[in-house]
Each structure stands twice: as C-alpha cells, then as structure tokens.
Design an enzyme around this catalytic site. Sequence first.
Site, PDB file in Angstrom:
ATOM      1  CG  HIS A 260       3.644  -6.034   3.092  1.00 21.82           C
ATOM      2  ND1 HIS A 260       2.791  -5.711   4.104  1.00 21.82           N
ATOM      3  CD2 HIS A 260       2.873  -6.231   2.000  1.00 21.82           C
ATOM      4  CE1 HIS A 260       1.550  -5.695   3.655  1.00 21.82           C
ATOM      5  NE2 HIS A 260       1.577  -6.002   2.369  1.00 21.82           N
TER       6      HIS A 260
ATOM      7  CG  HIS B 121      -2.188  -0.831   0.891  1.00 18.13           C
ATOM      8  ND1 HIS B 121      -3.325  -0.318   0.312  1.00 18.13           N
ATOM      9  CD2 HIS B 121      -2.409  -2.155   1.057  1.00 18.13           C
ATOM     10  CE1 HIS B 121      -4.210  -1.281   0.158  1.00 18.13           C
ATOM     11  NE2 HIS B 121      -3.674  -2.409   0.595  1.00 18.13           N
TER      12      HIS B 121
END
Length: 162
Positions: A63, A9
């Site tokens: 991530h 993101h």
Amino acid sequence: NIFLIRGHHEDININKDFGLGEECAKRLKEDINNEDSVFKNINIAFEYLPLAILIDNNILCVHGGLGMSINSLADIENIPRPIQVQHEVESITQQKVIDLLYSEYCEEIDQTEVNIERDMFDTGFVLKYGRMKLNSFLISLTNLSTTLSNSSWTTTCTKSRP
C-alpha cells in the site's frame, strides 16, 4: 485471483475517525468502544491482513512503500501478527509497518526523508523514499523487477529496475 493487502485505513487510529467508526456507530447503532462491537472485531481482522503480496516471485505489491527499514522480503515476512499500528515508533518492527503502510516513492530524492504531507500525527516516522533506495532493493533481489504501490494520496506508481 484476488488478494487483499492492508493499507493505512485498516488502522484503528485512522478508521475510528475517518469513516469506519462513524459508519458502524451510525448504521449499526453500536458503541464502537465496546470490546464486542463489529467495529472492534473488524479491526482485529485487519491486524492479520498481509502487508504485501508477491506476484509470480516478480512483483511486490504494497500500500505504501519501502521507507527506510525495508531492505529485503524477509523484512516483511518476519513481521509478527497480529499487527497493531504504532505511530510513535519504538522499534524497528513498528517502523517497518509504518514504512509499508505510509511511505511513498518520490522522484525528487535519492534515499529517504520525512514526508511532512503524509505524517498525519506529526511523528517524523512517515517517510518518502527515492530512486537509489528503490533500485538497491530491486537489485538485491534477483527475481524481483517491480514494486507496485497505490495510495489515495498519490496516483498509482510503478517503478521498475533501471
């Protein structure tokens, strides 16, 4: 200590349409396409965030995951900054970034395969990786025993050396 790592993101291609761009336009009443916008400046800062953190020379935190291109810590350390995510991969460095941000561990496979569920742009570059890929990575690094990966698409997973 608190460490921030880059996730998917923190990619202008994602956050422009999924949250941050909308919030900056609405709350700050700014044109997010303006080069001086808060939105653009936040995304410039994201380009310098680390893609991984090594804790106590033992635990690697990312991530996404390893994908097909991450075979050593040097593969991560040698990615130059700033990092602009390219979803249409044209180089091994771009694939490494996609792997670290988007790839996902999967118990059902051994090596790697395309991850249709996570490939938002339908490029074929977002991958799943399996136990053999993870184990070969862990075994090649004498001190590393664990990788931690957290993605909003899955629950937190921890995989350790067998």
